[in-house]
Design an enzyme around this catalytic site. Structure first.
Site, PDB file in Angstrom:
ATOM      1  CG  ASP A   1      -1.905   1.074   1.261  1.00  0.00           C
ATOM      2  OD1 ASP A   1      -2.506   1.302   0.197  1.00  0.00           O
ATOM      3  OD2 ASP A   1      -2.078   1.720   2.295  1.00  0.00           O
TER       4      ASP A   1
ATOM      5  CB  THR B   1      -1.670   6.211  -2.081  1.00  0.00           C
ATOM      6  OG1 THR B   1      -1.640   4.804  -1.981  1.00  0.00           O
ATOM      7  CG2 THR B   1      -2.724   6.751  -1.174  1.00  0.00           C
ATOM      8  CB  THR B   2       0.849   3.344  -5.819  1.00  0.00           C
ATOM      9  OG1 THR B   2       0.566   2.673  -4.597  1.00  0.00           O
ATOM     10  CG2 THR B   2       2.234   2.994  -6.276  1.00  0.00           C
TER      11      THR B   2
ATOM     12  CG  ASP C   1      -6.423   0.620  -0.549  1.00  0.00           C
ATOM     13  OD1 ASP C   1      -6.334   1.486   0.344  1.00  0.00           O
ATOM     14  OD2 ASP C   1      -5.437   0.131  -1.126  1.00  0.00           O
TER      15      ASP C   1
END
Ligand code: ADP
Ligand code: MG
Length: 531
Positions: free
Chosen positions: A62, A95-96, A386
């Site tokens: 994550d 987020t990545t 998520d």
């Protein structure tokens, strides 16, 4: 006087960098952060093991967890970490994607700087591109309704594919869909779905509790272990005579006064408990303390009670049980009581907890994650988080897009068309922005062990043919229709990622001097004289 001249230091320059050096340093730092999380992107992304100074480990895929735990020193790198945090708080996923995109924007900006394009031209171009991208994204979004369970499930599946939750993703995605649908369409916020962990059993035993799991045991062993058809009094009052905040002094001059004082105390507790009983409550969940004597009387009346329940839990309890939090015992009435089908004390490892479940139409629910080991559970929790975030934002904004890199390739294509309407350096910057978006499919391919150039070429060709949702199936390595393959994400992931990544890139590009600032004052409370 000595002849020799002393250098004059106006600004401490031990940490000062300026001009191109400052830009290069900042860009380098940002790129390193992006590079670190890049390998985790997508279903075939790898995991990272983070080891802290005490030897505790976290194994995760994550993005935001990695970045939050990393000890990042460089100021520009910290700004990139902020992008991940914003993405996390606004959407809960992606987020990545946001960080990798920000890194690529800066990398491409560096090439433009090398070609002597002035930073302000790049910033202006990026700004134009980001604005246009938002318009294009709006058009790419497809509608979704809260009743479309099949589609919602696919969103949850897309979020969990390739994560720790993979093995039980069918089961987990149904739970997440149920959870988000229960808490309701309009109020859907991440916080209303609590995620609790309990090691033991397997991931498949993860369950949805229509209510809450409180980290509290009942206060008295004489109280029932469980209560059916619970009528819950939610109290924000101390069931104590002397609240610890007020320090009362009582002067006693003879023994009979002492006895009457005790009698009075006893009567007060009895009155308190009577108010609870007469409201019809058989459970008391109290945000403050409950005195020993009050505990005794509550137990005698067969009432289940917990004390010092967290404020946030009290608010969730009110949502789950449809009760009202009471601040004055005299006001407690039948209408204020919350309802739950069942309340019981359960043992979780060495701890005892209170399970409030089977609430009717609860507006706050809990996912109780089970699994073999602590590390597995933690990673499942992150994947669930998520998925919950994705569903909430899909329902809240009502728009979704196809994933697997298809959205980014289409966006890049349309941005290139837009770039032709511009001239000069801004056009170059818009084109760089478009190229940067393609880092997402490129990375998905790389992480899957595929040739990134071939894949991107194929993808672009498909989009040129008008296949708007052509994306990369990382499992077969083929270009597929991502929508038809049910690889679906909420539009808000992309909207937020494009916005925060471009903002941070622009901000970093505008910096031409990094100086040491004064140490912050010891006290963080502003002094009136300073204002
Ligand atoms: P993030 O932190 O950005 O959410 P993830 O590791 O969750 O990163 O990866 C998300 C990316 O993986 C998205 O671009 C999404 O479209 C893509 N993706 C998810 N499932 C698939 C799939 N089955 N095939 C290809 N790409 C997928
Ligand atoms: Mg994700």
């Amino acid at each position: 006087m000595a002849e020799q001249q002393q250098p004059i230091y106006v600004i401490s320059d031990s940490t000062r960098t300026s001009g191109r050096d400052a830009q290069r340093n900042n860009i380098l730092a940002a790129k390193i952060v992006a590079e670190t999380v890049r390998t985790t992107l997508g279903p075939k992304g790898m995991d990272k093991m983070l080891v802290d100074s005490l030897g505790d480990i976290i194994v995760t895929n994550d993005g935001v967890t990695i970045l939050e735990e990393l000890s990042v020193e460089h100021p520009a790198a910290k700004m990139i970490v902020e992008v991940a945090k914003t993405q996390e708080s606004e959407v809960g996923d992606g987020t990545t994607t946001a960080v990798v995109f920000a890194g690529e924007l800066l990398k491409r900006a560096e090439s433009l700087l090398d070609k002597n394009v002035h930073p302000t031209s790049i910033v202006r171009g990026y700004r134009l591109a980001a604005e246009e991208a938002q318009k294009i994204l709006k058009k790419l979004g497809r509608s979704v309704s809260a009743d479309d369970t099949a589609l919602l499930k696919n969103i949850a599946l897309t979020a969990m594919t390739g994560k720790g939750a993979e093995v039980a993703k069918e089961h987990l995605s149904s739970l997440v869909v149920d959870a988000v649908r229960l808490i309701g369409v309009h109020s859907s916020t991440l916080e209303d779905v609590s995620i609790e962990k309990k090691s033991g059993a397997s991931i498949h035993d993860t369950e949805l509790i229509k209510g809450l799991l409180l980290d509290k045991e009942r206060v008295h062993s004489g109280m029932p272990l469980s209560v059916k058809n619970a009528k819950i009094a939610l109290l924000d009052i101390a069931l104590e005579v002397r609240s610890p905040e007020t320090d009362a002094k009582i002067q006693i001059t003879d023994p009979s006064q002492f006895q009457s004082f005790l009698d009075m105390e006893e009567r007060m507790f009895k009155d308190m408990v009577d108010s609870v009983v007469s409201s019809g409550a058989n459970v008391v969940l109290c945000q403050k303390g409950i005195d020993d004597l009050a505990q005794h009387y509550l137990a005698k009346k067969g009432i289940y009670a917990c004390r010092r329940v967290k404020k946030s839990d009290m608010e969730k309890l009110a949502k789950a049980t449809h009760g009202t939090i009471i601040t004055n015992l005299k006001e407690l009435s039948k209408e204020d009581l919350g309802a739950a089908g069942f309340i019981e004390e359960i043992s979780v490892g060495d701890d005892k907890m209170t399970m409030v479940k089977d609430c009717v139409n609860p507006k706050a629910v809990t996912l109780l994650v089970r699994g073999g080991t602590h590390h597995v559970i933690e990673e499942v929790e992150r994947a669930l988080h998520d998925a919950v975030g994705d569903l909430c934002s899909a329902i809240k904004y009502g728009k979704v897009v196809a994933g697997a890199g298809s959205c980014e390739v289409e966006l890049a294509k349309q941005l290139r068309t837009y770039a032709h309407s511009l001239q000069g350096r801004e056009q170059l910057a818009v084109l760089s922005f478009a190229d940067s978006l393609e880092i997402i499919p490129t990375t998905l391919a790389e992480n899957a062990g595929l040739d990134p150039i071939d894949t991107l070429t194929e993808l672009k060709a498909a989009h040129e043919r008008g296949e708007v949702s052509a994306g990369l199936d990382v499992f077969t390595g083929k270009v597929v229709d991502a929508w038809a393959q049910s690889i679906i994400e909420p539009l808000q992931i992309k909207v937020q990622a494009v916005q925060s990544a471009s903002e941070v890139a622009e901000m970093i590009l505008r910096i031409d001097d990094v100086l040491a600032a004064k140490k912050p004052k010891a006290s963080s409370v502003p002094d009136v004289n300073d204002m």
